[in-house]
Design a protein around this motif. Structure first.
Motif, short mmCIF file in Angstrom:
data_model
loop_
_atom_site.label_atom_id
_atom_site.label_comp_id
_atom_site.label_asym_id
_atom_site.label_seq_id
_atom_site.Cartn_x
_atom_site.Cartn_y
_atom_site.Cartn_z
N GLY A 260 -3.47 -3.60 4.56
CA GLY A 260 -2.97 -3.03 3.49
C GLY A 260 -2.26 -1.69 3.57
N THR A 261 -1.56 -1.32 2.54
CA THR A 261 -1.00 -0.04 2.43
C THR A 261 -2.04 1.00 2.17
N PHE A 262 -3.13 0.69 1.07
CA PHE A 262 -4.33 1.81 0.58
C PHE A 262 -3.73 3.05 0.35
N VAL B 197 -3.16 -0.66 8.83
CA VAL B 197 -2.46 0.11 7.45
C VAL B 197 -1.15 -0.07 7.68
N SER B 198 -0.45 -0.35 6.55
CA SER B 198 1.05 -0.57 6.47
C SER B 198 1.82 0.85 6.62
N SER B 199 2.83 0.71 7.59
CA SER B 199 3.60 1.88 7.87
C SER B 199 4.39 2.29 6.76
N LYS C 140 9.04 -3.63 1.57
CA LYS C 140 8.08 -4.47 0.75
C LYS C 140 8.41 -3.93 -0.63
N LYS C 141 8.37 -2.71 -1.03
CA LYS C 141 8.30 -2.19 -2.29
C LYS C 141 9.31 -0.98 -2.96
N GLN C 142 10.38 -1.22 -1.75
CA GLN C 142 11.58 -0.21 -2.02
C GLN C 142 11.30 1.20 -2.54
N ILE D 225 -1.69 1.13 12.72
CA ILE D 225 -0.60 1.03 11.95
C ILE D 225 0.34 -0.36 12.09
N GLU D 226 0.24 -1.12 10.96
CA GLU D 226 1.05 -2.17 10.77
C GLU D 226 2.36 -1.91 10.57
N GLU D 227 3.13 -2.26 11.62
CA GLU D 227 4.57 -2.21 11.62
C GLU D 227 5.58 -3.24 10.86
N LYS E 54 4.12 -9.86 12.20
CA LYS E 54 3.50 -9.61 13.50
C LYS E 54 1.86 -10.00 13.37
N LYS E 55 1.63 -10.44 12.56
CA LYS E 55 0.26 -10.83 12.15
C LYS E 55 -0.41 -11.32 13.41
N LYS E 56 0.37 -12.41 13.92
CA LYS E 56 -0.66 -13.19 15.42
C LYS E 56 -0.92 -12.17 16.31
N ASP F 260 -6.59 -11.84 -3.22
CA ASP F 260 -5.79 -13.10 -3.49
C ASP F 260 -4.62 -12.98 -4.16
N ASP F 261 -4.06 -11.64 -4.14
CA ASP F 261 -2.60 -11.66 -4.65
C ASP F 261 -1.64 -11.98 -3.29
N TRP F 262 -2.33 -12.40 -2.03
CA TRP F 262 -1.52 -12.82 -1.11
C TRP F 262 -2.06 -14.10 -0.77
N ARG G 107 -9.15 -10.08 -6.25
CA ARG G 107 -8.94 -8.65 -6.34
C ARG G 107 -9.88 -8.09 -7.42
N THR G 108 -10.14 -6.71 -7.38
CA THR G 108 -10.56 -5.98 -8.26
C THR G 108 -9.92 -6.00 -9.56
N PRO G 109 -10.20 -6.46 -10.56
CA PRO G 109 -9.53 -6.55 -11.90
C PRO G 109 -9.06 -5.12 -12.30
N SER G 110 -8.12 -4.77 -13.20
CA SER G 110 -7.80 -3.64 -13.85
C SER G 110 -7.68 -2.26 -12.96
N VAL G 111 -7.50 -2.57 -11.70
CA VAL G 111 -7.14 -1.12 -11.04
C VAL G 111 -5.85 -1.53 -10.07
N SER G 112 -5.07 -0.66 -9.95
CA SER G 112 -3.78 -0.66 -8.97
C SER G 112 -3.17 0.62 -9.00
N1 C2G Z 1 -6.72 -5.06 -3.78
C1 C2G Z 1 -7.82 -5.66 -4.25
N2 C2G Z 1 -7.96 -5.06 -5.59
C2 C2G Z 1 -7.24 -4.15 -6.08
C3 C2G Z 1 -6.22 -3.77 -5.51
C4 C2G Z 1 -5.84 -4.14 -4.19
O1 C2G Z 1 -8.69 -6.18 -3.71
N3 C2G Z 1 -7.20 -4.14 -7.64
C5 C2G Z 1 -6.72 -5.55 -2.22
C6 C2G Z 1 -5.38 -6.27 -2.03
O2 C2G Z 1 -5.61 -7.48 -2.32
C7 C2G Z 1 -5.33 -5.97 -0.40
C8 C2G Z 1 -5.62 -4.58 -0.24
O3 C2G Z 1 -6.66 -4.31 -1.41
O4 C2G Z 1 -6.08 -7.06 0.32
C9 C2G Z 1 -4.70 -3.70 0.01
O5 C2G Z 1 -3.92 -3.84 -0.86
P1 C2G Z 1 -2.54 -2.94 -0.99
O6 C2G Z 1 -2.80 -1.54 -0.46
O7 C2G Z 1 -1.90 -3.11 -2.29
O8 C2G Z 1 -1.70 -3.81 0.08
P2 C2G Z 1 -0.33 -4.31 0.16
O9 C2G Z 1 0.60 -3.40 -0.08
O10 C2G Z 1 -0.59 -5.55 -0.55
O11 C2G Z 1 -0.21 -4.70 1.91
O12 C2G Z 1 0.24 -7.48 5.40
C10 C2G Z 1 -0.28 -7.19 4.40
C11 C2G Z 1 0.07 -6.06 3.63
O13 C2G Z 1 0.05 -4.91 4.30
C12 C2G Z 1 -0.76 -5.59 2.21
#
Ligand code: C2G
Length: 130
Positions: free
Chosen positions: A8-10, A35-37, A44-46, A71-73, A77-79, A94-96, A114-119
């Motif tokens: 994830g990016t976190f 952790v995504s670089s 991914k997100k521009q 760091i995930e580049e 490269k998942k495998k 589950d957004d993935w 996913r945890t609802p209502s927080v992003s």
């Molecule tokens: N997440 C969650 N509930 C939220 C927000 C995020 O469960 N309300 C989870 C996402 O589903 C993910 C993780 O937290 O599994 C990290 O989320 P992001 O930082 O948004 O990660 P993302 O940018 O989607 O990167 O290789 C996969 C990617 O690197 C994932």
């Protein structure tokens, strides 16, 4: 010992991130986090993350239920990562859902709700409006 890996990016770390990492950790005895670089996030997100990859790695490394952080580049490269870290289970939110089924021949793949209502996007919008 079951080894779990997640990615994830976190960025702008929040309780949804804590919840998924905690639940991923509970599925095994050892948790590895990719952790995504900054560059991967841009592709991914521009946009670049608010927090740098070094800071995001430091935050995730400080959690008591996380054992190894790298760091995930690249998403492709998942495998390689799963094999390098000898993971038995890949956990993602589950957004993935369905997007990483292609690694299912080398490890188990679990998508957690996913945890609802927080992003991060919503937090950025709220802060911008203050
Ligand atoms: N997440 C969650 N509930 C939220 C927000 C995020 O469960 N309300 C989870 C996402 O589903 C993910 C993780 O937290 O599994 C990290 O989320 P992001 O930082 O948004 O990660 P993302 O940018 O989607 O990167 O290789 C996969 C990617 O690197 C994932």
């Amino acid at each position: 010992m079951k080894r779990v890996i997640t990615f994830g990016t976190f960025d702008v770390f929040h309780v949804g991130h804590v919840n998924i990492l905690e639940r991923a950790a509970a599925l095994g005895e050892y948790l590895i986090v990719g952790v995504s670089s900054d560059e991967l996030n841009f592709s991914k997100k521009q946009r670049y993350p608010i927090y740098s990859e070094q800071d995001r790695v430091k935050i995730i490394s400080s959690l008591k239920f996380v054992d190894t952080v790298f760091i995930e580049e690249s998403l492709e490269k998942k495998k390689e990562y799963i094999q390098a870290y000898d993971a038995d289970v890949l956990v993602m939110g589950d957004d993935w859902a369905g997007r990483f089924d292609w690694v299912g021949d080398i490890c188990k793949v679990i998508y957690l709700p996913r945890t609802p209502s927080v992003s991060t996007t919503e937090i950025i919008e709220i802060v911008k409006a203050i």
